[in-house]
Design a protein around this motif. Sequence first.
Motif, short mmCIF file in Angstrom:
data_model
loop_
_atom_site.label_atom_id
_atom_site.label_comp_id
_atom_site.label_asym_id
_atom_site.label_seq_id
_atom_site.Cartn_x
_atom_site.Cartn_y
_atom_site.Cartn_z
N ASN A 82 0.86 -1.19 0.00
CA ASN A 82 0.00 0.00 0.00
C ASN A 82 0.89 1.24 0.00
O ASN A 82 2.11 1.15 0.22
CB ASN A 82 -0.93 0.01 1.21
N ASP A 83 0.29 2.40 -0.25
CA ASP A 83 1.07 3.65 -0.30
C ASP A 83 1.56 4.08 1.07
O ASP A 83 2.50 4.88 1.17
CB ASP A 83 0.21 4.77 -0.92
N GLU B 15 2.15 2.58 -5.18
CA GLU B 15 2.55 1.26 -4.68
C GLU B 15 3.75 0.68 -5.42
O GLU B 15 3.85 -0.52 -5.66
CB GLU B 15 1.37 0.30 -4.76
#
Length: 510
Positions: free
Chosen positions: A209-210, A242
């Motif tokens: 995830n970011d 990502e």
Amino acid sequence: MLTKILGVLIPSLIGIGVGFFLRWLWAQFQLKSAEKRVSQILEAALREAETKKREMLLEAKDKLLEERRQLEKEFRERSVELQQNQRRLMQKEDLLDKRMETLDKKEQELEQERRLLKQKAEELQQAHEKHLKELERIAQMTAEQAKQMLINEMLEEAKKDSITMIKKMEDEAKDQAESRAREIILSAIQRNAAEVTAEKAISTITLPNDEMKGRIIGREGRNIRSFEAIAGVDLIIDDTPEVVVISSFDPYRREVAKRALEVLMQDGRIHPARIEEVIQKITKEMEQNIVDAGKQACIDLKIILPRELYPYIGRLKYRTSYGQNVYDHVIEVANIAGMIAGELRVNVEYAKMAGLLHDIGKGIKTLGEGVHATVGADVASKYGLPDEVVNAIAAHHGEVEAKYLTSAIVSAADAISASRPGARRESFENYIKRLQTLEGIATSFEGVEKAYAIQAGREVRIFVASDKVDDQKASIMARDIAKKIENEMKYPGQIKITLIRETRIIEYAR
């Protein structure tokens, strides 16, 4: 009646007495016979003992005589040897006496020369002082004034150099602008080259995830700076969702960084100490993977080599030559050489060995310049490989004369593997060599622990030992490295020299 009894009893008693007497006489006779036999036996035993005694005495005398002769012989030999040794010692004593006389003479001559040198030094000192006074009289200034004038001239020269540098940077900025414009125009035409370069110089990691990007960067960027400094790579974190890009010209460093980052993301603990720990662990695992790769290559080719050569082969997995992976290249050369050797009825095993090992010199880090063929041949010779294999490795580029048919086979196989379409990209190899030269110049200075060329060669990060290089020396060293790069290399734009001196103190609470 009594008379009858006595008449019967008396003869019986007389008979019994006569019987006892006769038995006594017989016993006496047997006793004398036994004594006689015993006496005879004793006499015989004494005679035999006397005979054996004489024989043993004679044998002992013979042995003593033999030992005496042997001892006399050894004594004579030792005497001759001692005489020879004595003569040699006398000769050595004569030589030593002569040498002592010579040394005494030389010592006297040296003492005389020392006195002359001391006298000349005093004369030179006087002449120097006289010369200084004369110069001060002619120039009408003191030595301190002349020194100050020289400093002023050097400052003026430094100002001129800075102006020249600023002008150079302005010109380079203009050139870069024009070059960048040309690159944009040509990128549409040369997309294939750009893709190949990206494939050879970067690795991409997909993030869960970011949010992970922020953890990798850390507070005020401390995590990403620590990771780049320890691993010697560039981490490119942009707006692409990502995704993190690892950039480095060295495939080995790039692979270590990729695996370490994957472990850190999986573990979740990302901070400078943990980063250093994970990278050290991954580096050890990579060393074992290198050994396994070398072993696997030998198994695939069905050849037997000393275990000590496995790391040399495995390291080629993380080396490229003109854009071609050297590990794949040497296996390909070994297969081609084996096929050619089979057709020509030459030792196939030797041909495969030489083909597999012909480029191991590219994976060996040596001080200074060295031809990889010669370096590889030295390693093969060190581990006892046949001379036919050693010569094939040394001669595959023609630096050494080929003595065997196997050498010609390996050279041909190497040329076939390198010249096939799509095998190599020469511009990428030149780029790699330039970055390696940058690192080599930096590590040539005393006190440098490690150096990494990053940002496609636009920056060199240098780590120095804090106990050998202080802050003042670090500043001078950075300037000296920059000067050496300017003098020895040709490059577009400018190169940033970042010198890092870290003081690390470790103590344990027990």
